[in-house]
Design an enzyme around this catalytic site. Structure first.
Site, PDB file in Angstrom:
ATOM      1  N   ASP A   1       5.604   2.476   2.385  1.00  0.00           N
ATOM      2  CA  ASP A   1       4.290   2.465   1.728  1.00  0.00           C
ATOM      3  C   ASP A   1       4.406   2.018   0.267  1.00  0.00           C
ATOM      4  O   ASP A   1       3.429   1.625  -0.346  1.00  0.00           O
ATOM      5  CB  ASP A   1       3.706   3.893   1.717  1.00  0.00           C
ATOM      6  CG  ASP A   1       2.671   4.099   2.810  1.00  0.00           C
ATOM      7  OD1 ASP A   1       2.189   3.099   3.385  1.00  0.00           O
ATOM      8  OD2 ASP A   1       2.346   5.265   3.082  1.00  0.00           O
TER       9      ASP A   1
ATOM     10  N   PRO B   1      -0.806  -8.150 -15.750  1.00  0.00           N
ATOM     11  CA  PRO B   1      -1.824  -8.193 -14.704  1.00  0.00           C
ATOM     12  C   PRO B   1      -1.501  -7.169 -13.615  1.00  0.00           C
ATOM     13  O   PRO B   1      -0.329  -6.858 -13.389  1.00  0.00           O
ATOM     14  CB  PRO B   1      -1.698  -9.614 -14.152  1.00  0.00           C
ATOM     15  CG  PRO B   1      -0.274  -9.983 -14.412  1.00  0.00           C
ATOM     16  CD  PRO B   1       0.184  -9.214 -15.628  1.00  0.00           C
TER      17      PRO B   1
ATOM     18  N   GLY C   1       4.275 -23.535 -13.302  1.00  0.00           N
ATOM     19  CA  GLY C   1       2.988 -24.225 -13.349  1.00  0.00           C
ATOM     20  C   GLY C   1       2.335 -24.466 -11.997  1.00  0.00           C
ATOM     21  O   GLY C   1       1.145 -24.730 -11.925  1.00  0.00           O
TER      22      GLY C   1
ATOM     23  N   LYS D   1      -0.105 -13.007   8.594  1.00  0.00           N
ATOM     24  CA  LYS D   1       0.129 -12.248   9.838  1.00  0.00           C
ATOM     25  C   LYS D   1      -1.108 -12.252  10.729  1.00  0.00           C
ATOM     26  O   LYS D   1      -1.012 -12.391  11.944  1.00  0.00           O
ATOM     27  CB  LYS D   1       0.476 -10.792   9.513  1.00  0.00           C
ATOM     28  CG  LYS D   1       1.902 -10.584   9.081  1.00  0.00           C
ATOM     29  CD  LYS D   1       2.152  -9.068   8.996  1.00  0.00           C
ATOM     30  CE  LYS D   1       3.415  -8.753   8.270  1.00  0.00           C
ATOM     31  NZ  LYS D   1       3.569  -7.323   8.018  1.00  0.00           N
TER      32      LYS D   1
ATOM     33  N   TYR E   1      13.380  -5.570 -10.940  1.00  0.00           N
ATOM     34  CA  TYR E   1      12.328  -6.489 -11.417  1.00  0.00           C
ATOM     35  C   TYR E   1      11.589  -5.865 -12.592  1.00  0.00           C
ATOM     36  O   TYR E   1      11.327  -6.509 -13.608  1.00  0.00           O
ATOM     37  CB  TYR E   1      11.368  -6.764 -10.257  1.00  0.00           C
ATOM     38  CG  TYR E   1      10.233  -7.706 -10.565  1.00  0.00           C
ATOM     39  CD1 TYR E   1      10.453  -9.079 -10.710  1.00  0.00           C
ATOM     40  CD2 TYR E   1       8.923  -7.238 -10.687  1.00  0.00           C
ATOM     41  CE1 TYR E   1       9.407  -9.938 -10.972  1.00  0.00           C
ATOM     42  CE2 TYR E   1       7.870  -8.099 -10.948  1.00  0.00           C
ATOM     43  CZ  TYR E   1       8.115  -9.451 -11.087  1.00  0.00           C
ATOM     44  OH  TYR E   1       7.081 -10.309 -11.350  1.00  0.00           O
TER      45      TYR E   1
ATOM     46  N   HIS F   1       3.650 -10.900  -1.332  1.00  0.00           N
ATOM     47  CA  HIS F   1       2.790  -9.771  -1.699  1.00  0.00           C
ATOM     48  C   HIS F   1       1.887  -9.421  -0.519  1.00  0.00           C
ATOM     49  O   HIS F   1       1.698 -10.224   0.392  1.00  0.00           O
ATOM     50  CB  HIS F   1       1.928 -10.134  -2.922  1.00  0.00           C
ATOM     51  CG  HIS F   1       2.727 -10.215  -4.178  1.00  0.00           C
ATOM     52  ND1 HIS F   1       2.876 -11.379  -4.890  1.00  0.00           N
ATOM     53  CD2 HIS F   1       3.430  -9.271  -4.858  1.00  0.00           C
ATOM     54  CE1 HIS F   1       3.636 -11.144  -5.946  1.00  0.00           C
ATOM     55  NE2 HIS F   1       3.987  -9.873  -5.956  1.00  0.00           N
TER      56      HIS F   1
HETATM   57  O1  GFB Z   1       1.757  -6.450  -2.784  1.00  0.00           O
HETATM   58  P1  GFB Z   1       2.726  -5.399  -2.405  1.00  0.00           P
HETATM   59  O2  GFB Z   1       3.927  -5.832  -1.650  1.00  0.00           O
HETATM   60  O3  GFB Z   1       3.202  -4.761  -3.607  1.00  0.00           O
HETATM   61  O4  GFB Z   1       1.891  -4.258  -1.576  1.00  0.00           O
HETATM   62  P2  GFB Z   1       3.306  -3.488  -4.494  1.00  0.00           P
HETATM   63  C1  GFB Z   1       2.538  -3.269  -0.930  1.00  0.00           C
HETATM   64  C2  GFB Z   1       1.594  -2.315  -0.178  1.00  0.00           C
HETATM   65  O5  GFB Z   1       0.998  -2.971   0.931  1.00  0.00           O
HETATM   66  C3  GFB Z   1       2.404  -1.177   0.392  1.00  0.00           C
HETATM   67  C4  GFB Z   1       1.494  -2.413   2.160  1.00  0.00           C
HETATM   68  O6  GFB Z   1       1.624  -0.014   0.523  1.00  0.00           O
HETATM   69  C5  GFB Z   1       2.803  -1.715   1.765  1.00  0.00           C
HETATM   70  O7  GFB Z   1       3.132  -0.700   2.693  1.00  0.00           O
HETATM   71  N1  GFB Z   1       1.703  -3.488   3.146  1.00  0.00           N
HETATM   72  C6  GFB Z   1       1.202  -3.492   4.406  1.00  0.00           C
HETATM   73  C7  GFB Z   1       2.413  -4.620   2.984  1.00  0.00           C
HETATM   74  N2  GFB Z   1       1.611  -4.587   5.068  1.00  0.00           N
HETATM   75  C8  GFB Z   1       2.346  -5.318   4.204  1.00  0.00           C
HETATM   76  C9  GFB Z   1       3.012  -6.576   4.314  1.00  0.00           C
HETATM   77  O8  GFB Z   1       3.019  -7.253   5.333  1.00  0.00           O
HETATM   78  N3  GFB Z   1       3.648  -7.022   3.189  1.00  0.00           N
HETATM   79  C10 GFB Z   1       3.671  -6.296   2.016  1.00  0.00           C
HETATM   80  N4  GFB Z   1       4.318  -6.797   0.953  1.00  0.00           N
HETATM   81  N5  GFB Z   1       3.069  -5.099   1.902  1.00  0.00           N
HETATM   82  C11 GFB Z   1       4.728  -5.198  -5.835  1.00  0.00           C
HETATM   83  C12 GFB Z   1       6.007  -5.052  -6.584  1.00  0.00           C
HETATM   84  O9  GFB Z   1       4.477  -3.905  -5.441  1.00  0.00           O
HETATM   85  O10 GFB Z   1       3.647  -5.597  -6.628  1.00  0.00           O
HETATM   86  C13 GFB Z   1       6.248  -6.166  -7.497  1.00  0.00           C
HETATM   87  O11 GFB Z   1       7.039  -4.854  -5.639  1.00  0.00           O
HETATM   88  C14 GFB Z   1       5.026  -6.583  -8.309  1.00  0.00           C
HETATM   89  O12 GFB Z   1       7.280  -5.810  -8.337  1.00  0.00           O
HETATM   90  C15 GFB Z   1       3.796  -6.677  -7.471  1.00  0.00           C
HETATM   91  O13 GFB Z   1       4.821  -5.688  -9.378  1.00  0.00           O
HETATM   92  C16 GFB Z   1       2.549  -6.892  -8.272  1.00  0.00           C
HETATM   93  O14 GFB Z   1       2.034  -3.311  -5.236  1.00  0.00           O
HETATM   94  O15 GFB Z   1       3.801  -2.300  -3.753  1.00  0.00           O
END
Ligand code: GFB
Length: 304
Positions: free
Chosen positions: A260, A155, A12, A179, A128, A171
């Site tokens: 990526d 979503p 919540g 950052k 996950y 995320h």
């Molecule tokens: O939101 P994110 O981590 O999730 O985004 P996914 C990842 C993308 O952003 C990749 C780039 O292309 C990363 O290389 N990126 C760039 C970064 N800088 C950063 C950073 O500082 N942090 C992060 N996290 N990414 C997640 C899933 O996938 O999305 C989960 O792992 C879930 O399971 C969620 O479904 C909605 O879209 O890749």
């Protein structure tokens, strides 16, 4: 909308839960939903008519890659317990959150509600994804055996206030906002993972909350419903917008030794639009501005 006092929200105080109507009964991580007896006690004592189940162990690409065991165990236990306790204690309607990562990696685009189980999820987040897929199975099974009106939503990447702004496990949008904030404050480079080329579909948390309230009242199908703008944007464009709204004047450095993840995962929102053809999504520009303002104004207390 009818009175929501009989609606319990798990998770919540999280990203979606905190955007839902304040007249719902919201619980947070004080209740360890991995524990069956705690989950039973929570649901039997509150005896809600409906439940919106948002609680999950979540993270971005980094979190998913670093904590595969925890992401599987916590999510499979939480979902199994919550759905079973809802059945046991007479919850009439359940809305369960799946995630866009449930979809197979190698599948024909766009992603639709019918394609969830057609192949293996991407290896960066398969524990996950499988745990979330099992919630879909449990819901279908309970609908068939017990005739319950339990539904699930998928979503795409959600962002907004009250997210987890952790630099390593968050995320992409909250991690990058944090950052950039630090790079500006400390006069250092703004370091971004990967090439910036991957495409994502982002949806603002308040839009997800509005759609969830609609689902609670109106959506009763056995198949999940995708909540998506169906508009792709590259990580590079997102970075440019963050730099602009945060007025960052330093250098952006692309760390190509960092992953990526999936290149793209475009989804089809036509089922949603067939029900709600006039729904107005918050633009990524507006949503990012609001999220950045929120983060700056709540820096001390924000999750990070
Ligand atoms: O939101 P994110 O981590 O999730 O985004 P996914 C990842 C993308 O952003 C990749 C780039 O292309 C990363 O290389 N990126 C760039 C970064 N800088 C950063 C950073 O500082 N942090 C992060 N996290 N990414 C997640 C899933 O996938 O999305 C989960 O792992 C879930 O399971 C969620 O479904 C909605 O879209 O890749």
């Amino acid at each position: 909308m009818k009175n929501n006092l009989n609606t319990l929200v798990t998770g919540g105080r999280g990203l979606v839960g905190s955007s839902l109507s304040e007249d719902m009964h919201k619980v947070n991580s004080d209740f360890d939903l991995r524990d069956k007896s705690i989950t039973d006690k929570l649901i039997s004592s509150l005896s809600p008519t409906s439940v919106v189940h948002c609680a999950a162990k979540v993270g971005g690409l980094g979190g998913n890659m670093n904590m595969k065991g925890e992401f599987f165990y916590d999510n499979i236990m939480i979902n199994t317990n919550v759905i079973e306790s809802c059945r046991k204690y007479g919850v009439e309607k359940l809305v369960c959150f799946l995630s866009t990562c449930v979809f197979p990696d190698d599948v024909e685009y766009p992603l639709t509600e019918k394609k969830i189980h057609l192949g293996e999820p991407h290896n960066s987040n398969y524990p996950y994804a499988y745990a979330k897929r099992m919630a879909d199975i449990q819901i279908r099974a309970y609908r068939e055996q017990y005739g319950l009106n339990y539904v699930s939503v998928i979503p795409t990447n959600i962002y907004g206030p009250n997210d987890n702004f952790n630099l390593k496990n968050g995320h992409v949008i909250p991690s990058l906002i944090h950052k950039c904030y630090l790079a500006k404050k400390n006069d250092t480079d703004f370091k971004v993972w990967g090439s910036g080329k991957p495409l994502r579909e982002f949806i603002y948390s308040e839009d997800v909350a509005k759609l969830t309230e609609w689902v609670l009242e109106n959506y009763n199908e056995k198949e999940p419903i995708i909540l998506s703008t169906s508009e792709e944007i590259s990580i590079k464009e997102v970075v440019n917008l963050i730099v602009k709204y945060m007025d960052f004047k330093g250098s952006v450095v692309w760390q190509d030794d960092k992953p990526d993840g999936q290149f793209r995962k475009p989804s089809d929102n036509s089922k949603l639009l067939s029900y709600l053809p006039d729904f107005k999504f918050t633009s990524i520009e507006k949503g990012l501005e609001k999220t950045i303002d929120w983060f700056i104004n709540n820096y001390e207390s924000s999750r990070k």
